[in-house]
Design a protein around this motif. Structure first.
Motif: not given
Length: 191
Positions: A82-88, A7-23
């Motif tokens: 950990i993070r502020e949740p989306i409100s009800a 999975h890590r190898q696929i992410e490295k070779n992806s044209p859109f590598p993962r850059r954000f925890w949250v966009r």
């Protein structure tokens, strides 16, 4: 272990590598600044003249939204860990908007500025909790007597014989298989 490395190898070779925890567009600050829940919906609720637009947007009047929200809130509210949740409130608005629009889950994602995978989870969880919270008091209990009562109501009110239920306001896309209509005739004629 192999799967993780693969999975890590696929992410490295992806044209859109993962850059954000949250966009950045789905950040909490952006949601408050530009998201529908804090802006468009709040404005429609404040202005008496926009109640018709509010109803068009959610297919529910604000007073009924508040009743439903009061019933469902304890079941859909998340804790701040950990993070502020989306409100009800936003969770319920996302779900009602999705159900009212009949659109893909991408649309409420951009409207409410919540990631699509989170939207999917919110809609599924909220629908389940609405069902559980309202089932005993509001949902139809299937029995022969209740079905006969419903058939009588449809016949009296709408002049529809042998009808017991109807769906309104939701478009459902139906995809026909390539061979379905033509082959079903062949199969039935062969039998």
């Amino acid at each position: 272990m192999y799967e993780i490395l693969k999975h890590r190898q696929i992410e490295k070779n992806s044209p859109f590598p993962r850059r954000f925890w949250v966009r950045p567009i789905f950040a909490v600050a952006k949601r408050f600044q530009q998201g529908d829940s804090e802006n468009l919906v709040a404005e429609m609720r404040q202005e008496e003249k926009d109640l018709q637009k509010y109803f068009t947007y959610f297919r529910i009047l604000p007073e009924y939204f508040h009743i439903l929200y009061a019933i469902v809130k304890p079941f859909i509210e998340k804790q701040n860990v950990i993070r502020e949740p989306i409100s009800a409130k936003t969770r319920l608005e996302i779900t009602l908007r999705y159900l009212a629009a009949g659109d893909s889950q991408v649309s409420p994602s951009f409207a409410f500025l919540v990631a699509p995978n989170t939207i999917s989870k919110i809609i599924r969880e909220t629908c389940q909790k609405i069902y559980e919270a309202l089932y005993d008091e509001y949902f139809f209990k299937p029995s022969e007597e209740n079905w006969k009562k419903k058939i009588g109501e449809f016949e009296t009110l709408w002049n529809f014989d042998h009808c017991m239920a109807a769906v309104d306001g939701k478009q459902v896309e139906i995809q026909v298989e390539n061979r379905s209509a033509r082959n079903s005739r062949k199969i039935s004629s062969q039998v």
